[in-house]
Design an enzyme around this catalytic site. Structure first.
Site, PDB file in Angstrom:
ATOM      1  N   GLY A  68     -13.775   1.912  16.850  1.00 29.68           N
ATOM      2  CA  GLY A  68     -14.523   3.311  17.826  1.00 29.68           C
ATOM      3  C   GLY A  68     -14.704   4.144  16.598  1.00 29.68           C
ATOM      4  O   GLY A  68     -15.433   5.263  17.309  1.00 29.68           O
ATOM      5  N   LYS A  79       1.210  -1.443   0.485  1.00 24.79           N
ATOM      6  CA  LYS A  79      -0.227   0.386  -0.013  1.00 24.79           C
ATOM      7  C   LYS A  79       0.672   1.022   0.137  1.00 24.79           C
ATOM      8  O   LYS A  79       1.609   1.300   0.617  1.00 24.79           O
ATOM      9  CB  LYS A  79      -0.865  -0.011   1.243  1.00 24.79           C
ATOM     10  CG  LYS A  79      -1.861  -0.982   1.213  1.00 24.79           C
ATOM     11  CD  LYS A  79      -3.154  -0.929   2.482  1.00 24.79           C
ATOM     12  CE  LYS A  79      -3.772  -1.922   3.338  1.00 24.79           C
ATOM     13  NZ  LYS A  79      -4.075  -2.441   3.700  1.00 24.79           N
ATOM     14  N   GLU A 112      -2.181   6.828   9.677  1.00 19.87           N
ATOM     15  CA  GLU A 112      -1.465   6.097  10.135  1.00 19.87           C
ATOM     16  C   GLU A 112      -0.082   6.450   9.545  1.00 19.87           C
ATOM     17  O   GLU A 112       0.798   6.679   9.441  1.00 19.87           O
ATOM     18  CB  GLU A 112      -1.547   4.547  10.076  1.00 19.87           C
ATOM     19  CG  GLU A 112      -2.108   4.143  11.666  1.00 19.87           C
ATOM     20  CD  GLU A 112      -2.381   2.355  11.548  1.00 19.87           C
ATOM     21  OE1 GLU A 112      -3.594   2.269  10.999  1.00 19.87           O
ATOM     22  OE2 GLU A 112      -2.139   1.907  11.999  1.00 19.87           O
ATOM     23  N   ARG A 119       6.262   1.967   6.576  1.00 26.53           N
ATOM     24  CA  ARG A 119       5.892   0.943   8.125  1.00 26.53           C
ATOM     25  C   ARG A 119       6.955  -0.180   8.257  1.00 26.53           C
ATOM     26  O   ARG A 119       6.909  -1.014   7.190  1.00 26.53           O
ATOM     27  CB  ARG A 119       4.593   0.877   8.279  1.00 26.53           C
ATOM     28  CG  ARG A 119       3.884  -0.141   9.353  1.00 26.53           C
ATOM     29  CD  ARG A 119       2.770  -0.345   8.702  1.00 26.53           C
ATOM     30  NE  ARG A 119       1.915  -0.157  10.204  1.00 26.53           N
ATOM     31  CZ  ARG A 119       0.929  -1.248  10.060  1.00 26.53           C
ATOM     32  NH1 ARG A 119       0.127  -2.056   9.458  1.00 26.53           N
ATOM     33  NH2 ARG A 119       0.490  -2.108  11.060  1.00 26.53           N
ATOM     34  N   LEU A 136     -10.086   0.413  17.665  1.00 23.65           N
ATOM     35  CA  LEU A 136     -10.641  -0.494  17.608  1.00 23.65           C
ATOM     36  C   LEU A 136     -11.072  -0.849  15.867  1.00 23.65           C
ATOM     37  O   LEU A 136     -11.920  -0.205  15.694  1.00 23.65           O
ATOM     38  CB  LEU A 136     -11.668  -0.376  18.741  1.00 23.65           C
ATOM     39  CG  LEU A 136     -12.237  -0.330  20.198  1.00 23.65           C
ATOM     40  CD1 LEU A 136     -12.999   0.380  20.221  1.00 23.65           C
ATOM     41  CD2 LEU A 136     -10.805  -1.070  20.549  1.00 23.65           C
ATOM     42  N   GLY A 137      -9.970  -1.313  15.072  1.00 30.52           N
ATOM     43  CA  GLY A 137     -10.133  -2.429  14.658  1.00 30.52           C
ATOM     44  C   GLY A 137     -10.131  -3.752  14.344  1.00 30.52           C
ATOM     45  O   GLY A 137     -10.533  -4.164  15.252  1.00 30.52           O
ATOM     46  N   ASN A 138      -9.406  -4.458  13.124  1.00 31.88           N
ATOM     47  CA  ASN A 138      -9.740  -4.998  13.088  1.00 31.88           C
ATOM     48  C   ASN A 138      -8.566  -6.158  14.449  1.00 31.88           C
ATOM     49  O   ASN A 138      -8.808  -7.047  14.933  1.00 31.88           O
ATOM     50  CB  ASN A 138      -9.114  -6.436  11.731  1.00 31.88           C
ATOM     51  CG  ASN A 138     -10.428  -6.863  11.064  1.00 31.88           C
ATOM     52  OD1 ASN A 138     -11.710  -7.395  10.877  1.00 31.88           O
ATOM     53  ND2 ASN A 138     -10.716  -6.222   9.767  1.00 31.88           N
ATOM     54  N   GLY A 139      -7.775  -5.405  13.511  1.00 31.05           N
ATOM     55  CA  GLY A 139      -6.544  -5.805  15.206  1.00 31.05           C
ATOM     56  C   GLY A 139      -6.830  -4.208  16.462  1.00 31.05           C
ATOM     57  O   GLY A 139      -7.600  -3.221  16.065  1.00 31.05           O
TER      58      GLY A 139
HETATM   59  P1  ADP Z   1      -8.175  -3.383   9.879  1.00 28.31           P
HETATM   60  O1  ADP Z   1      -7.511  -3.265  11.257  1.00 28.31           O
HETATM   61  O2  ADP Z   1      -8.220  -3.856   9.835  1.00 28.31           O
HETATM   62  O3  ADP Z   1      -7.047  -1.639   9.850  1.00 28.31           O
HETATM   63  P2  ADP Z   1     -10.536  -1.141  10.629  1.00 28.31           P
HETATM   64  O4  ADP Z   1      -9.595  -0.009  10.965  1.00 28.31           O
HETATM   65  O5  ADP Z   1     -10.513  -1.008   9.134  1.00 28.31           O
HETATM   66  O6  ADP Z   1      -9.626  -2.410  10.261  1.00 28.31           O
HETATM   67  O7  ADP Z   1     -11.540  -1.588  11.183  1.00 28.31           O
HETATM   68  C1  ADP Z   1     -12.603  -3.047  10.656  1.00 28.31           C
HETATM   69  C2  ADP Z   1     -13.512  -3.520  11.900  1.00 28.31           C
HETATM   70  O8  ADP Z   1     -14.615  -2.223  11.867  1.00 28.31           O
HETATM   71  C3  ADP Z   1     -14.397  -4.030  11.807  1.00 28.31           C
HETATM   72  O9  ADP Z   1     -15.154  -4.944  11.594  1.00 28.31           O
HETATM   73  C4  ADP Z   1     -15.645  -3.483  10.627  1.00 28.31           C
HETATM   74  O10 ADP Z   1     -16.950  -4.259  11.117  1.00 28.31           O
HETATM   75  C5  ADP Z   1     -15.773  -2.431  11.655  1.00 28.31           C
HETATM   76  N1  ADP Z   1     -16.573  -1.266  11.514  1.00 28.31           N
HETATM   77  C6  ADP Z   1     -16.627  -0.592   9.974  1.00 28.31           C
HETATM   78  N2  ADP Z   1     -17.645   0.242  10.005  1.00 28.31           N
HETATM   79  C7  ADP Z   1     -18.117  -0.487  11.017  1.00 28.31           C
HETATM   80  C8  ADP Z   1     -19.796   0.380  11.621  1.00 28.31           C
HETATM   81  N3  ADP Z   1     -20.537   1.395  10.797  1.00 28.31           N
HETATM   82  N4  ADP Z   1     -19.990  -0.572  12.594  1.00 28.31           N
HETATM   83  C9  ADP Z   1     -19.922  -1.191  13.174  1.00 28.31           C
HETATM   84  N5  ADP Z   1     -18.335  -1.705  12.719  1.00 28.31           N
HETATM   85  C10 ADP Z   1     -17.584  -1.096  11.551  1.00 28.31           C
END
Ligand code: ADP
Length: 583
Positions: A302, A14, A358, A62, A180-183
């Site tokens: 988040g 990326k 990031e 990164r 609060l993402g996938n990680g």
């Molecule tokens: P990564 O860690 O891969 O960068 P992201 O920060 O993009 O991940 O976060 C992905 C997560 O955010 C997924 O679990 C997705 O379900 C959640 N997510 C994204 N939009 C929403 C939403 N509108 N409501 C609830 N969860 C969401």
């Protein structure tokens, strides 16, 4: 300035071209299917043409794991590459891909500065109590088993945004950031320093994640490993646990929320466990910092899930956290408008939703290193050893204190080759007081030398001169008490001159020679300090290490594992300033 930011995975790269000052993004994309159809070099080589209009001035990479070595972003050279390589065992999935990206980009842009920005660097100053696992410490050291923390660029970026919104400096604030993402990870930033974070040696510890379990009783891991084998257990905990594991659905919280609304029990449980774990960390981190000024939520969950934010932040009024539910529902953030305040007007602690970026953070750190005075910071950091008070004895003193012909017995090796700490100890007796059980270092020397700190001198009631090792003529008197007798030395007590041991090669690298006086700066522990009058001692049998006493270490809040940077050189060593390295 325009910076090319590269985030290289095993099969994709990326990239973004960003102006770090304005945040403006000029290009962005993903190079995919690397390794199958084309190499990293080919893909990046082709990209150079496409990006040629952008007048890129630096490349920021990164890098996931910087181990214990990297506390800041650094300009990449051969030595830095080797050090990143040495961190591969700590991040076997990520660092090799990051290295491949660096090498390919260096080939594509041989004339530009390449900067490594580490996910772990921001947490490099975690206090020892926060980074230590309660296991055998020799084993832990031998295998680099300690907490490192990740998501540094994100935690740093969103915390900074919160501080800017509050109109103050991060140095004035105690902030908890929840990525609060996938990680997912939490971080406690106490007055600008990460003092706790939920990911540990690997990104598996801490919060519940999309497919990772987060915190577990280690006994669970052992049990699973017995049942399933190591590889299957690793796969289970990383890929089939977390929200996905509990719900039995995927890792997408949106889908889980929909299922929960329809009464899906697993989905409801997944949401509850996720929120409970996050709330638990908020309480813990407020306790760790002894207070709290702001909470920041970021990452896909988040930033986007109002219901999850509400669950996490409920019942925190006792901490001063109070959410305005209307604002929580309305919150919407983007790169252009990254901060949304969801606190109620009566909240003592502010709560923000912040869009993380990031890549922009990496671009900013890249610009700082590429544009700044990097000559100093690029030099190899100097490990700092803190010497407690200790005693060197000669043969006659050994005989008198421990008995005719007695020998020092080995307790443990010291870092300088051939030197060891012995099991034997003596008491120091001065006119005012006594210090008991002071360790003797071996082997025996031609003359006695007792090294104490200034604080010790006050206890003993003696004025000792500051001397370099071996120069004991005319130093202070002291009485030594051993199991076999007591001796009074007319001289031998000194306060050691701070010094650096180094090899000839090190000396060449730093541009110094034996006898030079230099300055060494330490930073990042909240008591930044530059030590002047540091004596350089060169011998090929030495190991690179700066030695200071406990008073000096305490003054700079240093603990084991600290490093310093050689910032300034007085080449003549006679107090005359000949060469100044820092502009
Ligand atoms: P990564 O860690 O891969 O960068 P992201 O920060 O993009 O991940 O976060 C992905 C997560 O955010 C997924 O679990 C997705 O379900 C959640 N997510 C994204 N939009 C929403 C939403 N509108 N409501 C609830 N969860 C969401």
């Amino acid at each position: 300035m325009r910076v090319l930011v590269i985030n290289c995975g095993s099969s994709s790269i990326k990239y973004q071209v960003i102006d770090p000052a304005s945040g403006e993004r000029f290009a962005a994309g993903t190079l995919e299917r690397l390794g199958e159809e084309r190499s990293h070099e080919e893909a990046l080589g082709a990209l150079v043409g496409e990006l040629s209009e952008h007048a890129i001035e630096a490349v920021g990479h990164r890098v996931v794991h910087g181990g214990a070595r990297f506390v800041d972003a650094v300009r990449i050279d051969g030595e830095v590459l080797a050090a990143i390589e040495a961190c591969v065992p700590l991040a076997p999935l990520h660092n090799p891909a990051n290295l491949a990206g660096i090498r390919a980009a260096q080939a594509a842009y041989p004339d530009l500065p390449h900067i490594a920005v580490f996910d772990t660097a921001m947490h490099a100053r975690l206090p020892r109590r926060a980074r230590t696992y309660a296991i055998d410490q020799e084993l832990a050291t031998a295998h680099s088993i300690r907490r490192f923390g990740f998501h540094g660029s994100s935690h740093g970026f969103v915390a900074q945004k919160a501080a800017e919104t509050l109109g103050t400096s991060l140095r004035e604030l105690r902030v908890i950031t929840l990525h609060l993402g996938n990680g997912a990870s939490a971080c406690a930033l106490e007055f600008g320093t990460s003092v706790e974070t939920s990911m540990g040696m690997t990104p598996l510890e801490g919060l519940v994640m999309g497919t990772r379990s987060g915190d577990l009783d280690a006994g669970v891991v052992l049990r699973l490993a017995r049942e399933l084998g190591i590889d299957e257990t690793e796969h289970l905990l990383n890929k089939k646990s977390g929200l996905a594991g509990i719900s039995g659905l995927g890792n997408d919280l949106r889908e889980i929320q929909r299922a929960a609304a329809e009464g899906h029990d697993g989905a409801r449980l997944a949401i509850n466990v996720f929120a409970h774990r996050a709330r638990k960390y908020i309480g813990a981190y407020a306790a760790v910092m002894g207070g709290l000024d702001a909470i920041v939520l970021t990452g896909g969950i988040g930033e986007n899930s109002a219901p999850m934010r509400r669950r996490i932040l409920q019942r925190l009024e006792f901490l001063g956290v109070r959410i305005d539910e209307d604002k929580n529902q309305d919150a919407s953030v983007s790169d252009d408008d990254p901060v949304f305040d969801i606190s109620s007007s009566t909240a003592r602690v502010k709560t923000f939703v912040v869009a993380t970026n990031e890549e922009l953070q990496i671009a900013k750190e890249t610009a700082k290193v590429a544009g700044g005075d990097t000559e100093v910071s690029q030099k190899k950091p100097i490990p700092i050893a803190i010497s407690a008070r200790h005693v060197h004895l000669d043969r006659a003193a050994m005989d008198a204190l421990f008995g005719e012909g007695s020998e020092l017995t080995h307790y443990k090796d010291l870092s300088q080759p051939g030197q060891f700490a012995s099991n034997e100890r003596v008491n120091l007796i001065g006119p005012r007081g006594k210090i008991e059980r002071v360790r003797i270092l071996g082997p025996l020397r031609p003359a006695c030398q007792i090294e104490v700190s200034r604080t010790d001198e006050f206890r003993l009631g003696v004025d000792a001169p500051i001397r370099r090792s071996g120069k004991v003529r005319g130093s202070a008197p002291i009485t030594l008490e051993g199991p076999n007798g007591t001796i009074h030395l007319e001289e031998g007590l000194i306060c050691a001159w701070r010094h650096i041991h180094m090899t000839t090669k090190d000396a060449e690298d730093y541009g110094v020679k034996d006898g030079d006086m230099v300055e060494v700066s330490v930073s990042g522990r909240g008591r930044d300090l530059t030590f002047g009058d540091v004596l350089v001692r060169v011998k090929d049998s030495y190991r690179l290490e700066m030695h200071i006493d406990t008073d000096e270490a305490n003054a700079a809040e240093l603990s084991r594992g600290a490093t310093g940077a050689l910032t300034y050189t007085d080449v003549e060593g006679d107090g005359a300033v000949i060469q100044q390295r820092r502009a």
